[in-house]
Design an enzyme around this catalytic site. Structure first.
Site, PDB file in Angstrom:
ATOM      1  N   SER B  63       0.681  -0.962  -0.053  1.00  0.00           N
ATOM      2  CA  SER B  63      -0.106   0.088  -0.156  1.00  0.00           C
ATOM      3  C   SER B  63       0.659   1.025  -0.076  1.00  0.00           C
ATOM      4  O   SER B  63       0.346   2.295  -0.450  1.00  0.00           O
ATOM      5  CB  SER B  63      -0.963  -0.046   1.391  1.00  0.00           C
ATOM      6  OG  SER B  63      -0.284   0.304   2.299  1.00  0.00           O
ATOM      7  N   LYS B 100       1.178   4.855   6.946  1.00  0.00           N
ATOM      8  CA  LYS B 100       0.410   5.398   5.875  1.00  0.00           C
ATOM      9  C   LYS B 100       1.026   6.899   5.941  1.00  0.00           C
ATOM     10  O   LYS B 100       1.849   7.372   7.040  1.00  0.00           O
ATOM     11  CB  LYS B 100      -0.896   5.827   6.096  1.00  0.00           C
ATOM     12  CG  LYS B 100      -1.977   4.540   6.086  1.00  0.00           C
ATOM     13  CD  LYS B 100      -2.167   4.160   4.571  1.00  0.00           C
ATOM     14  CE  LYS B 100      -2.833   2.614   4.091  1.00  0.00           C
ATOM     15  NZ  LYS B 100      -1.977   1.471   4.910  1.00  0.00           N
TER      16      LYS B 100
END
Lengths: 424, 145
Positions: B63, B100
């Site tokens: 990701s 993230k």
């Protein structure tokens, strides 16, 4: 005048287990002892379910069926790593530090600061929480005994700041009134019983007792505690920075052991582990002690405890020599009629490897020493690579006694690259 | 002079020790390089500014691949740093840890942004409610293990 702050990590082992598992925070967690025998740490949520300290695991199985309690085997490599980080932070924020146990330390704070002791303690607490993820409570007082009292109150202040200061006499007296006499640092179970027989129930009762009576009945140690309750400083802060001087491996047995043969197998495994440990630290021992004891909590059985110490001919960390002396010591103290509950091996007077003290009657060729060192190396390498107990000295039943049962062990998050916490 | 070997250890927490050897001094002249020997390069000194608050983690999945974090990389995470907008962070989202890019908006909301168009961003309406576990300071990518 300096001030003592006792910093104590809240439910330390349980808190360590939540660092990389944030979903477990605020959940009931218990951590089990070696062999998954009994409960040695509980999160505050687990305490609220009525799980007591030290109870055997099987006794709480009912509770676990009913509530979602998370159970962990003790993961000492994780706890040790987190502990050294906490102590590292504390060292930076105080003048002197005594690491008292894996999750507690006494700090000396000097008064030369603009900020109050409480606000400094709150600062320390915040840093440890943010940097390491461990909640602590802090008790502040004039001496060690009172800092323990203050910490006791801080622990209970779950919704508040968990920092408590008891400096003036009024604060001290109020605090002692709500503390059981057995909760005073230095008052053990036996003395507690004795005091209760004499109608001394709270810490305040003891505080108000005649000092002559205390000296007469509790001896020097009790008097010291008593004087500390009155604000004197009797117990010094001990900074321990010197390298470890001894290495001890011992276990409580899950059931009683009587036969020499069974005891011998266990002693071999403890001696193996102890010598492995000091080899990995580059140390060798001058002395070796084997000790055995009956169950001191069961007076129906015959009570017995004994220890025997031998000097190595020359300081050693050799596996076979360690085992040989450990068994020799065991033979000299073993008594067949006793039900043993605990045994262990202690290597002491540790010094750095390589100092040989060649006795005149002890002729060992250089070659044979080198050969021994090589054998030990092979032994350690195999066990390091393929796991403890891969290779062992005969007579020892590893499966049963050496590999501790750790069914719910969390990963070695901080000490093994293969076990790093995963993030998506 | 008997001391040919000095061992430098990391005093802080013994995470690592870096031995270095000075040339042997026997009779004759010492090596002219001795005066210039300072230290070996230490990767852990480069990557870890604060030993007490730094933890290693393993990235799992792709990701964050456009930020240079690949599946299996080791992440160096410092908990002592205050997270700023655009930092790559470890955040706690729905009880688990996630890596993230943090984007803090002026209206008090925030985005946990994946760096791979195949993944959805996570919108956080109140940044103040978001718990940041630590700030990622490096990713270590090994070609040969």
């Amino acid at each position: 005048m300096n001030i003592v702050a006792l910093v104590d990590c809240n439910s330390f082992y349980a808190s360590c287990e939540t660092i990389f598992k944030p979903d477990l925070s605020k959940k009931p967690i218990v951590v089990l002892s070696n062999n998954d025998g009994c409960v040695i740490a509980r999160s505050s949520e687990a305490k609220k379910l009525g799980i007591k300290m030290g109870v055997p695991f099987f006794e709480i199985k009912q509770i676990i069926k009913k509530y979602p309690v998370h159970v962990f085997s003790s993961n000492y490599s994780l706890y040790g790593n987190i502990s050294s980080r906490v102590m590292g932070v504390l060292k930076e924020y105080c003048d002197r530090l005594e690491v008292y146990s894996i999750d507690e330390a006494f700090l000396i704070l000097n008064k030369y600061s603009e900020r109050s002791f409480v606000s400094r303690a709150e600062g320390i607490k915040k840093i440890i929480r943010k940097w390491i993820g461990i909640p602590v409570s802090i008790g502040i007082a004039n001496n060690k005994t009172l800092s323990k009292v203050a910490n006791h109150l801080a622990k209970k202040d779950e919704l508040g700041s968990q920092v408590v200061e008891i400096i003036n006499q009024k604060q001290i007296e109020i605090s002692l009134k709500v503390l059981g006499v057995g909760d005073i640092w230095g008052i053990g179970a036996r003395i507690e019983k004795f005091l209760q027989k004499n109608s001394i129930y709270t810490a305040y009762d003891l505080y108000k007792t005649d000092p002559r009576w205390v000296r007469q009945h509790l001896g020097v140690v009790g008097e010291r505690t008593y004087r500390e309750l009155h604000g004197e400083i009797c117990i010094p802060i001990v900074e321990r920075s010197e390298p470890k001087k001894q290495c001890r491996v011992s276990r409580s047995f899950e059931s009683y052991v009587t036969s020499f043969h069974d005891l011998e197998k266990r002693i071999i495994s403890y001696a193996t582990r102890a010598s492995e440990k000091i080899r990995s630290d580059g140390l060798q021992a001058k002395k070796i002690t084997t000790f055995i004891r009956s169950n001191k909590f069961n007076n129906n059985n015959k009570q017995y405890h004994a220890a025997r110490t031998f000097d190595f001919i020359s300081p050693s960390n050799d596996l076979f020599e360690t085992i040989k002396f450990a068994i020799k010591a065991l033979k000299s103290i073993y008594r067949p009629e006793i039900k043993y509950k605990k045994a262990g091996v202690l290597l002491s007077d540790l010094t750095p490897e390589g100092e040989y003290n060649r006795d005149l009657f002890f002729h060992q060729s250089e070659e044979s020493i080198l050969k021994k060192i090589r054998v030990n190396k092979v032994f350690d390498n195999l066990n390091n690579r393929y796991g403890s107990g891969t290779i062992c000295v005969a007579k020892e039943n590893y499966e049963k006694f050496y590999i501790t049962r750790r069914q719910n062990l969390s990963p070695a998050y901080t000490s093994n690259f293969d076990d790093l916490p995963n993030v998506n | 002079m008997n001391k040919n070997i000095q061992v430098k250890t990391d005093k802080d927490n013994n995470l690592e020790s870096v031995p270095y050897v000075l040339s042997k001094i026997s009779a004759g002249f010492p090596s002219p390089a001795d005066d210039y020997i300072e230290n070996n390069l230490s990767l852990s000194e480069l990557l870890i500014k604060n030993h007490l608050s730094t933890f290693l983690m393993r990235a799992s999945g792709d990701s964050m691949v456009d930020s240079g974090i690949n599946d299996g990389d080791i992440l160096v995470v410092d908990r002592s740093l205050e997270a700023k907008s655009r930092d790559i962070v470890i955040a706690i989202f729905e009880g688990s840890l996630t890596v993230k890019r943090l984007v803090i908006k002026t209206d008090g909301s925030a985005i946990l942004k994946a760096e791979n168009p195949l993944y959805k961003n996570i919108l956080i309406s109140e940044y103040a409610e978001l718990e940041i576990w630590g700030v990622v300071t490096s990713a270590i990518h090994q070609f040969i293990k």
